[in-house]
Design a protein around this motif. Structure first.
Motif, PDB file in Angstrom:
ATOM      1  N   ARG A   6       0.874  -1.165   0.000  1.00 40.11           N
ATOM      2  CA  ARG A   6       0.000   0.000   0.000  1.00 40.11           C
ATOM      3  C   ARG A   6       0.910   1.212   0.000  1.00 40.11           C
ATOM      4  O   ARG A   6       1.725   1.377   0.882  1.00 40.11           O
ATOM      5  CB  ARG A   6      -0.883   0.012   1.236  1.00 40.11           C
ATOM      6  CG  ARG A   6      -1.655   1.314   1.343  1.00 40.11           C
ATOM      7  CD  ARG A   6      -2.345   1.422   2.666  1.00 40.11           C
ATOM      8  NE  ARG A   6      -2.967   2.727   2.758  1.00 40.11           N
ATOM      9  CZ  ARG A   6      -3.478   3.210   3.850  1.00 40.11           C
ATOM     10  NH1 ARG A   6      -3.461   2.509   4.952  1.00 40.11           N
ATOM     11  NH2 ARG A   6      -4.037   4.391   3.867  1.00 40.11           N
ATOM     12  N   LEU A   7       0.786   2.035  -0.999  1.00 36.19           N
ATOM     13  CA  LEU A   7       1.512   3.288  -1.060  1.00 36.19           C
ATOM     14  C   LEU A   7       0.502   4.408  -0.917  1.00 36.19           C
ATOM     15  O   LEU A   7      -0.515   4.415  -1.586  1.00 36.19           O
ATOM     16  CB  LEU A   7       2.246   3.438  -2.398  1.00 36.19           C
ATOM     17  CG  LEU A   7       3.257   2.359  -2.746  1.00 36.19           C
ATOM     18  CD1 LEU A   7       3.834   2.631  -4.131  1.00 36.19           C
ATOM     19  CD2 LEU A   7       4.353   2.307  -1.725  1.00 36.19           C
ATOM     20  N   GLN A   8       0.779   5.332  -0.061  1.00 34.31           N
ATOM     21  CA  GLN A   8      -0.137   6.452   0.089  1.00 34.31           C
ATOM     22  C   GLN A   8       0.577   7.703  -0.393  1.00 34.31           C
ATOM     23  O   GLN A   8       1.581   8.093   0.165  1.00 34.31           O
ATOM     24  CB  GLN A   8      -0.557   6.615   1.544  1.00 34.31           C
ATOM     25  CG  GLN A   8      -1.670   7.597   1.711  1.00 34.31           C
ATOM     26  CD  GLN A   8      -2.210   7.588   3.114  1.00 34.31           C
ATOM     27  OE1 GLN A   8      -2.036   6.652   3.858  1.00 34.31           O
ATOM     28  NE2 GLN A   8      -2.858   8.655   3.464  1.00 34.31           N
ATOM     29  N   MET A   9       0.058   8.284  -1.468  1.00 31.83           N
ATOM     30  CA  MET A   9       0.680   9.442  -2.069  1.00 31.83           C
ATOM     31  C   MET A   9      -0.141  10.681  -1.753  1.00 31.83           C
ATOM     32  O   MET A   9      -1.358  10.677  -1.891  1.00 31.83           O
ATOM     33  CB  MET A   9       0.773   9.252  -3.587  1.00 31.83           C
ATOM     34  CG  MET A   9       1.507   7.990  -3.961  1.00 31.83           C
ATOM     35  SD  MET A   9       1.574   7.634  -5.735  1.00 31.83           S
ATOM     36  CE  MET A   9      -0.113   7.751  -6.233  1.00 31.83           C
ATOM     37  N   LEU A  10       0.534  11.710  -1.322  1.00 27.23           N
ATOM     38  CA  LEU A  10      -0.084  12.999  -1.027  1.00 27.23           C
ATOM     39  C   LEU A  10      -1.198  12.892   0.017  1.00 27.23           C
ATOM     40  O   LEU A  10      -2.064  13.742   0.091  1.00 27.23           O
ATOM     41  CB  LEU A  10      -0.626  13.650  -2.311  1.00 27.23           C
ATOM     42  CG  LEU A  10       0.391  13.874  -3.424  1.00 27.23           C
ATOM     43  CD1 LEU A  10      -0.297  14.416  -4.664  1.00 27.23           C
ATOM     44  CD2 LEU A  10       1.478  14.824  -2.961  1.00 27.23           C
ATOM     45  N   ARG A  11      -1.215  11.837   0.783  1.00 25.94           N
ATOM     46  CA  ARG A  11      -2.188  11.600   1.852  1.00 25.94           C
ATOM     47  C   ARG A  11      -3.628  11.528   1.355  1.00 25.94           C
ATOM     48  O   ARG A  11      -4.552  11.508   2.131  1.00 25.94           O
ATOM     49  CB  ARG A  11      -2.054  12.662   2.935  1.00 25.94           C
ATOM     50  CG  ARG A  11      -0.665  12.731   3.508  1.00 25.94           C
ATOM     51  CD  ARG A  11      -0.588  13.722   4.588  1.00 25.94           C
ATOM     52  NE  ARG A  11      -0.942  13.005   5.821  1.00 25.94           N
ATOM     53  CZ  ARG A  11      -0.905  13.544   7.002  1.00 25.94           C
ATOM     54  NH1 ARG A  11      -0.581  14.794   7.133  1.00 25.94           N
ATOM     55  NH2 ARG A  11      -1.220  12.842   8.068  1.00 25.94           N
ATOM     56  N   ASP A  12      -3.839  11.498   0.054  1.00 26.23           N
ATOM     57  CA  ASP A  12      -5.189  11.462  -0.506  1.00 26.23           C
ATOM     58  C   ASP A  12      -5.434  10.250  -1.395  1.00 26.23           C
ATOM     59  O   ASP A  12      -6.578   9.947  -1.705  1.00 26.23           O
ATOM     60  CB  ASP A  12      -5.470  12.722  -1.331  1.00 26.23           C
ATOM     61  CG  ASP A  12      -5.543  13.971  -0.479  1.00 26.23           C
ATOM     62  OD1 ASP A  12      -5.990  13.873   0.670  1.00 26.23           O
ATOM     63  OD2 ASP A  12      -5.139  15.029  -0.970  1.00 26.23           O
ATOM     64  N   PHE A  30      -5.514  -1.394  -7.439  1.00 21.55           N
ATOM     65  CA  PHE A  30      -6.486  -0.434  -6.917  1.00 21.55           C
ATOM     66  C   PHE A  30      -5.830   0.927  -6.840  1.00 21.55           C
ATOM     67  O   PHE A  30      -4.705   1.053  -6.357  1.00 21.55           O
ATOM     68  CB  PHE A  30      -6.958  -0.845  -5.521  1.00 21.55           C
ATOM     69  CG  PHE A  30      -7.822   0.198  -4.861  1.00 21.55           C
ATOM     70  CD1 PHE A  30      -9.177   0.244  -5.137  1.00 21.55           C
ATOM     71  CD2 PHE A  30      -7.289   1.144  -4.017  1.00 21.55           C
ATOM     72  CE1 PHE A  30      -9.973   1.220  -4.560  1.00 21.55           C
ATOM     73  CE2 PHE A  30      -8.070   2.121  -3.443  1.00 21.55           C
ATOM     74  CZ  PHE A  30      -9.415   2.157  -3.712  1.00 21.55           C
ATOM     75  N   ILE A  31      -6.539   1.947  -7.323  1.00 23.04           N
ATOM     76  CA  ILE A  31      -6.144   3.346  -7.161  1.00 23.04           C
ATOM     77  C   ILE A  31      -7.397   4.089  -6.737  1.00 23.04           C
ATOM     78  O   ILE A  31      -8.420   4.019  -7.419  1.00 23.04           O
ATOM     79  CB  ILE A  31      -5.597   3.958  -8.467  1.00 23.04           C
ATOM     80  CG1 ILE A  31      -4.377   3.180  -8.957  1.00 23.04           C
ATOM     81  CG2 ILE A  31      -5.257   5.435  -8.265  1.00 23.04           C
ATOM     82  CD1 ILE A  31      -3.908   3.577 -10.339  1.00 23.04           C
ATOM     83  N   GLY A  32      -7.356   4.770  -5.627  1.00 22.74           N
ATOM     84  CA  GLY A  32      -8.526   5.495  -5.151  1.00 22.74           C
ATOM     85  C   GLY A  32      -8.162   6.433  -4.020  1.00 22.74           C
ATOM     86  O   GLY A  32      -7.002   6.526  -3.621  1.00 22.74           O
ATOM     87  N   THR A  33      -9.151   7.106  -3.511  1.00 24.36           N
ATOM     88  CA  THR A  33      -8.919   8.028  -2.400  1.00 24.36           C
ATOM     89  C   THR A  33      -8.602   7.234  -1.135  1.00 24.36           C
ATOM     90  O   THR A  33      -8.832   6.024  -1.060  1.00 24.36           O
ATOM     91  CB  THR A  33     -10.152   8.903  -2.131  1.00 24.36           C
ATOM     92  OG1 THR A  33     -11.210   8.064  -1.672  1.00 24.36           O
ATOM     93  CG2 THR A  33     -10.568   9.671  -3.368  1.00 24.36           C
ATOM     94  N   HIS A  34      -8.084   7.917  -0.156  1.00 23.41           N
ATOM     95  CA  HIS A  34      -7.780   7.282   1.124  1.00 23.41           C
ATOM     96  C   HIS A  34      -9.051   6.696   1.734  1.00 23.41           C
ATOM     97  O   HIS A  34      -9.028   5.574   2.272  1.00 23.41           O
ATOM     98  CB  HIS A  34      -7.149   8.299   2.074  1.00 23.41           C
ATOM     99  CG  HIS A  34      -6.742   7.732   3.378  1.00 23.41           C
ATOM    100  ND1 HIS A  34      -5.726   6.807   3.499  1.00 23.41           N
ATOM    101  CD2 HIS A  34      -7.222   7.925   4.616  1.00 23.41           C
ATOM    102  CE1 HIS A  34      -5.602   6.476   4.765  1.00 23.41           C
ATOM    103  NE2 HIS A  34      -6.485   7.133   5.467  1.00 23.41           N
TER     104      HIS A  34
END
Length: 49
Positions: A6-12, A30-34
């Motif tokens: 799980r990579l979280q980019m820009l906290r969003d 999967f790519i989506g909001t937090h």
């Protein structure tokens, strides 16, 4: 067995990828909001076709 991260980019944005080491490829599963990420199971999520 592919690796899962799980990579979280820009906290969003939440990202789940599968790494196919044998083929030297990385697939975005999967790519989506937090908030959307919080509603899925990263261990079982599959790519949509």
């Amino acid at each position: 067995m592919p690796g899962h991260w799980r990579l979280q980019m820009l906290r969003d944005i939440g990202l789940v990828v599968s790494v196919a080491y044998r083929y030297q490829a990385v697939y975005a599963k999967f790519i989506g909001t937090h908030a959307e990420y919080d509603r899925i199971d990263a261990e079982t999520v599959e790519m949509e076709h």
